[in-house]
Structure formats: structure tokens, C-alpha cells
Design an enzyme around this catalytic site. Sequence first.
Site, PDB file in Angstrom:
ATOM      1  N   GLU A 118      -2.284   7.871  -4.367  1.00  0.00           N
ATOM      2  CA  GLU A 118      -2.614   7.013  -5.485  1.00  0.00           C
ATOM      3  C   GLU A 118      -3.943   7.471  -6.059  1.00  0.00           C
ATOM      4  OE1 GLU A 118      -3.248   2.385  -5.546  1.00  0.00           O
ATOM      5  OE2 GLU A 118      -1.209   2.861  -4.882  1.00  0.00           O
ATOM      6  N   ARG A 168       0.857  -1.183   0.000  1.00  0.00           N
ATOM      7  CA  ARG A 168       0.000   0.000   0.000  1.00  0.00           C
ATOM      8  C   ARG A 168       0.898   1.240   0.000  1.00  0.00           C
ATOM      9  NH1 ARG A 168      -3.429  -2.768  -1.588  1.00  0.00           N
ATOM     10  NH2 ARG A 168      -5.444  -3.272  -0.677  1.00  0.00           N
ATOM     11  N   HIS A 194      -0.394   0.050  -9.691  1.00  0.00           N
ATOM     12  CA  HIS A 194      -1.117  -0.888  -8.824  1.00  0.00           C
ATOM     13  C   HIS A 194      -1.700  -2.055  -9.643  1.00  0.00           C
ATOM     14  CE1 HIS A 194      -3.371  -1.105  -4.732  1.00  0.00           C
ATOM     15  NE2 HIS A 194      -3.137  -2.309  -5.204  1.00  0.00           N
TER      16      HIS A 194
END
Length: 327
Positions: free
Chosen positions: A266, A237, A285
Site C-alpha cells: 500500500e 490491512r 484505504h
Amino acid sequence: MKVFINKRIPETGIKILEEEGLEIIFPQHENLSHEEWLKYCQNADAILSIGNDFKYNKGFFEACPSIKAIALYSVGFDHVDIKEASQRNIPIGNTPDVLSKATSDVAFLLMQAVARRASYNFQKVKEGNWGAFDPLHALGQELYGKTLGIFGLGRIGFEMAEKSQKAFDMKIIYHNRHPNGEAEKELGATYVSFEELIKNSDVLSVHANFTPEHQELFNHEVFEQMKTNAIFINTARGGFHHQKDLYHALVKKQIWGAGLDVTNPEPMMKDDPILELSSVCVLPHIGSATIEARNGMAKLAAENITAFSKGQRMPHCANPEIYSPTL
Ligand code: DGY
């Protein structure tokens, strides 16, 4: 039982839900505003939830009292207030294992891409700047026999460690909440303190579950203590690292490079200065983005929903201690 699914998922998951005779509600479009999303949830009993744009917190549960179960289309559940869900007897399903290979493949890919400056060299080719053979330019480093430090050695971390050991005979050290006996036995992994991990890793790869106390754990104080040849990999993360501190650590050459599949924030801004650096490789991602992993996730998420619909415990649950299917 009405199941709200906020985006299309592989058919294998849909089929499982349909065969169970569940009513599936898809939204009219996939870029829902918060209000639209709440409306769909208020009209459903369960959610098969894709992405982490929306948070499942007290406010959500109060606004959507009809929701009795949530099956996440992810292994991570950092966007869910698990305590709050558990207090309300709402099981939160997740999708472990099926994406461990795919996600660890991305960590392994980033480690090599950074070690050999792949993004930078690819960019040069795209710009028509192949360049003459230069004995000193854009040299990478080899990984053979180096030390891989894993922060959070669970299923994905194990896969990354195993691949790295097989490919490069890397020595494995790790830091976890609890020692991982299997990794110690099968990979000869050594449990170390956090300080030892950051000081001794040639590659430091983050694989832990993200919780609020991890927020920007990898910051300037940590990067300062790492080896100057170290490669920082984050496929877990973005919140684990302080992105500006990472940038400065790279510019000051406190560490060698960084491979990120997750960023902070993000999505990453395209003018983020980190993208200018030759020692960095960033992916958007895509850890679980293989046909196999996404099919597996669809199947598990759907099975979590159908188990709940039959009054059974979800096979993969982030809060397994609770069980109260009130349909
Ligand atoms: C996961 O499964 O947690 C992936 O990071 C996708 O969100």
C-alpha cells in the site's frame, strides 16, 4: 505539555487540545522524511499520530526519549510495538467504535460492487463502450441467503454482518480468537474453525486486528480451498492477503472476485495486474473517510491526549494494562 500533530485533523480535535491549554506543534509541511519526523518527536511530550508511515518501535522510543504518550488517529495499531511501549509505560491511544459504521459500510459496498461487477461496468461506460443488451455478458451474482464468513468478528465485523443479514438475509459464520456471544445471540452467528470458514463462505470479509502472525494468511493455499463463487473482501490491512496469489486465484477462477480497501503493498502500484480484472474493485484505504467518522476520531484522539495530560488513564487505549503518566 507539547503535542506534535503530524497532519491537520478536523477542528473538533484541535479545539479540545487548545481548551486544555496544550501546546500544539504542527510540522512545516506534511510529507516529513524520517529524520524530520524524529526531530519533531524529539521536541514533544506526546504525539497525536496520523497515518502509519512511521513505525513506533524500539529504535523510535530510544531516539525520542521525551515521548510519554501516543494517541493514534486510527483504530489499528499494527505500526506500534505495543510490548515495547508498555515496557516504557507509554500509553498508546486508539480510536475504536467511531469508525465501525463507516468502515463496515465500505466492506458492504465492496461486496455489492464485486457481486455486480460495478467497477468493470463503470469503466465500460467511461470508455464509451456501453454495449448492446447482452443476456450473457458481465453477469453478477445475487447475495440473498448466501453465507457471509467474517474473519475477526469484533465491532466492525459485527456491523458488516448485521447489515448483510438485514439486506440479504445472509447466514453469518465467523472465526475469532474468542467466540463473540453478542453476535451469536443477536445475529445467530456461528463460530467455525478457520478451515470451515474458508470452505463455506460465499463472501469472506476480513475484519481482524492485524498482527505479524497474520502476514499473508490469505494465500494460494487458502484461496484454493474457497468456493468458486466466493468474494474475498479486505478492509482491514493489506498484509492479510498475498496479492499475487489473490491475482492468480482470480485469474484461475478459484474464487469469483475481490473487493479491497487495503492492498499489499500500500499504496497499490497502478500497473498491478489485479486492476485489469473485471472481478475486482479496489479503493484507496477510505474505510474511515466520512465526515462523521473523522470528526469522531479527532475527538477521541484529542480526548486520549487530554486525559493523559491530566494524569488520567486514556479512555481508549491499546495497552490499558499500563498506567504511569509521568508528565
Ligand atoms: C484505522 O483506523 O485503523 C484505519 O485503517 C485507518 O488507518
